[in-house]
Each structure stands twice: as C-alpha cells, then as structure tokens.
Design an enzyme around this catalytic site. Sequence first.
Site, short mmCIF file in Angstrom:
data_model
loop_
_atom_site.label_atom_id
_atom_site.label_comp_id
_atom_site.label_asym_id
_atom_site.label_seq_id
_atom_site.Cartn_x
_atom_site.Cartn_y
_atom_site.Cartn_z
N LYS A 40 -4.93 52.18 25.33
CA LYS A 40 -4.08 53.22 25.90
C LYS A 40 -4.69 53.72 27.21
O LYS A 40 -5.86 54.07 27.25
CB LYS A 40 -3.95 54.38 24.92
CG LYS A 40 -3.06 55.50 25.43
CD LYS A 40 -2.80 56.54 24.37
CE LYS A 40 -3.83 57.63 24.33
NZ LYS A 40 -3.81 58.54 25.48
N ASP A 67 0.30 56.05 28.64
CA ASP A 67 0.61 57.35 28.03
C ASP A 67 0.73 58.41 29.10
O ASP A 67 -0.22 59.14 29.38
CB ASP A 67 -0.53 57.66 27.04
CG ASP A 67 -0.43 59.04 26.41
OD1 ASP A 67 0.65 59.63 26.43
OD2 ASP A 67 -1.46 59.50 25.87
N LYS A 69 3.53 60.53 29.10
CA LYS A 69 4.37 61.59 28.53
C LYS A 69 5.41 62.06 29.55
O LYS A 69 5.43 63.24 29.94
CB LYS A 69 3.51 62.76 28.06
CG LYS A 69 2.45 62.35 27.04
CD LYS A 69 1.64 63.55 26.57
CE LYS A 69 0.62 63.19 25.52
NZ LYS A 69 -0.50 62.38 26.03
N ASP A 72 11.00 64.79 32.84
CA ASP A 72 11.61 65.18 34.12
C ASP A 72 13.11 65.00 33.97
O ASP A 72 13.58 64.72 32.86
CB ASP A 72 11.03 64.30 35.26
CG ASP A 72 11.04 65.00 36.61
OD1 ASP A 72 12.08 65.61 36.95
OD2 ASP A 72 10.02 64.94 37.32
N PRO A 74 16.69 63.11 33.91
CA PRO A 74 16.92 61.74 33.44
C PRO A 74 16.75 60.67 34.51
O PRO A 74 16.12 59.62 34.27
CB PRO A 74 18.37 61.79 32.91
CG PRO A 74 18.54 63.22 32.47
CD PRO A 74 17.76 64.04 33.45
N THR A 131 -0.70 67.17 19.11
CA THR A 131 -1.50 67.41 17.90
C THR A 131 -2.54 68.53 18.11
O THR A 131 -3.21 68.92 17.17
CB THR A 131 -2.21 66.12 17.44
OG1 THR A 131 -2.69 65.43 18.59
CG2 THR A 131 -1.28 65.21 16.68
N ARG A 224 -12.21 59.62 21.37
CA ARG A 224 -13.62 60.03 21.30
C ARG A 224 -14.43 59.42 20.17
O ARG A 224 -15.58 59.05 20.40
CB ARG A 224 -13.70 61.57 21.29
CG ARG A 224 -13.45 62.15 22.67
CD ARG A 224 -13.11 63.62 22.62
NE ARG A 224 -11.76 63.83 22.11
CZ ARG A 224 -11.16 65.02 22.10
NH1 ARG A 224 -11.79 66.09 22.54
NH2 ARG A 224 -9.93 65.13 21.65
O1 C5P Z 1 -10.28 61.52 21.67
P1 C5P Z 1 -9.08 61.54 20.76
O2 C5P Z 1 -9.21 60.59 19.59
O3 C5P Z 1 -8.69 62.95 20.35
O4 C5P Z 1 -7.90 60.96 21.66
C1 C5P Z 1 -6.55 61.07 21.33
C2 C5P Z 1 -5.72 60.51 22.45
O5 C5P Z 1 -4.35 60.64 22.10
C3 C5P Z 1 -5.90 61.22 23.79
O6 C5P Z 1 -5.83 60.21 24.79
C4 C5P Z 1 -4.70 62.14 23.91
O7 C5P Z 1 -4.27 62.28 25.24
C5 C5P Z 1 -3.64 61.38 23.10
N1 C5P Z 1 -2.57 62.18 22.51
C6 C5P Z 1 -2.82 63.22 21.64
N2 C5P Z 1 -1.78 63.94 21.11
C7 C5P Z 1 -0.51 63.62 21.39
C8 C5P Z 1 -0.24 62.55 22.25
C9 C5P Z 1 -1.31 61.85 22.79
O8 C5P Z 1 -3.96 63.49 21.34
N3 C5P Z 1 0.49 64.28 20.82
#
Ligand code: C5P
Length: 247
Positions: A40, A67, A69, A72, A74, A131, A224
């Site tokens: 990603k 990613d 996201k 804006d 359409p 999240t 991470r």
């Molecule tokens: O480091 P970690 O495991 O928390 O990374 C999660 C990844 O998922 C990050 O790149 C973050 O931008 C992405 N993400 C997220 N929550 C979302 C959508 C994407 O944590 N709803």
Amino acid sequence: MKSHIIPPAQRLIVALDVRGRNEALGLVERLRPYGLAHVKVGMSLFYEAGMGLVEELREQGLSVFVDLKLHDIPETVARTVDVLVKGGANFLNVHTLGGLEMMKRAAEQAKYSSDAMGIEPITLIGVTMLTSHRSETLKAELHISTPLSEQVLHLAQLAKNAGLDGVVCSAQEAHPLKEALGSEFLKVTPGIRPSSYTEHDDQHRIVTPALAIQQGATHLVVGRPIYGAKHPEEAFSQILAEITQAD
Ligand code: C5P
C-alpha cells in the site's frame, strides 16, 4: 481480485508508510523473498515519491493499493481515478462520505479506464469511518450521533449500491458487514496488531490478524507492526502464517 478465494499473501497488504522511494523499495526487497505480494502506497509516500514508484512496484509484479482516500466532487474524483488506473494502481479507495454520486462516478470510471488499458477491472473500495475514530469523538467533534457500527454499515451499504467492490473498515465491524453484504464484498481492515506488538499508538479499534480473518476480513493492512519491527521479515512471516492458519 473479485473472488472471496484470495491467496493469503494477497490478503496481507503491507503499508509502506516509510520515507521516500529508496526506503520503500528497500523494505520491499527485504520482504519479497518471504512472499510479499501486495503493498500500500499511502498519502505521505505518494506525495513524496509519486506515480513513478507505483509503476516500479507494479513492474516487480506486486499489487499496489494507492490509498489516497479520494473525496471531492464527482468529476474531480473520476478524473483522478482515470489518472491513477493509467499510472498502474490496481487497488484504489474513495471516501464513502463523498456520497453516492461520487462513488458511482468513481466505479464507472475505474471500469472504463481498466477496459481502456486492456486490464482486469481494478478494485475500488470505500473508506467508511477511520479506525482512529471512536463513537465519542464522532459525536463530540463531528456531531454524528448514530452509533459507530450503524454508521459504518450504512456507509458500506451505500458503497455497495454505488458499485464499489468493498470497504475499508475495522475488523471489529467485518462480521456484521459480512452478514449484511455477503462474503464477496471486500472488507479491508487496518488497525491490525499481533499479540506480540505492545506499542500504544493512534489506532483504537484494533484486533489480531487471526481474529480479523475469523471475523470475515478479506484483506489486512499492516504498517507499523511490520516496517517498525526490529526484524520486518520475521514480523511479516509471522503475520502471514497467522493468516494462513486462520483462513
Ligand atoms: O501502522 P498501521 O498498521 O496502523 O497502518 C495502518 C495503515 O492503514 C496506515 O497506512 C493508515 O493510513 C491506513 N488506514 C487506516 N485506517 C483507515 C484507512 C487506512 O489506518 N480507515
């Protein structure tokens, strides 16, 4: 990939949230011998390394989730989807809060641009609620008083109606989404923390890899716990083994 029969290595999406092209390619090189298949490229790396890196990753045979996201009007989102598909992204996301019309245009454009390229339709998913949010912050800061789980379900239904392939959600929400929207509708879940990972960070709705799969997650996004590990290869292999076993 549209089927729910997805190989485990495709289900583990490694978030390359590192600084710049060289660091990203260095991490990829370390993980490839262990079965890395899906990466990603998020906002910070994309803005730093650009579309060229996406192309390089594709040339290495990897699936690349860009990613950004998108959120804006359409027309702008549709144009951006076209640029990203033609640049090599094969997994993209838009914000469901952009609304039905925006998502429909994005889905139509994704199909049209893939056809124009002579490739399989790319996968387009919607971001429901980040999240890092909690019910309390939704209410206090955003004035969204619908319970978080109901809000996620509503936005996921909207995404399905618009023709998207799935959503990004917490693994804690994967099971109800599977019940309501079916197992083929993709549930891409960040906030994954192996039980061996003891750091506390900004993710709140977290679960282990095995539990995420048991709850119906189709893809796990892990950042991470892999790139921040002392031995990223080991962390990657352990998570992949956990996914394979739980499958
Ligand atoms: O480091 P970690 O495991 O928390 O990374 C999660 C990844 O998922 C990050 O790149 C973050 O931008 C992405 N993400 C997220 N929550 C979302 C959508 C994407 O944590 N709803």
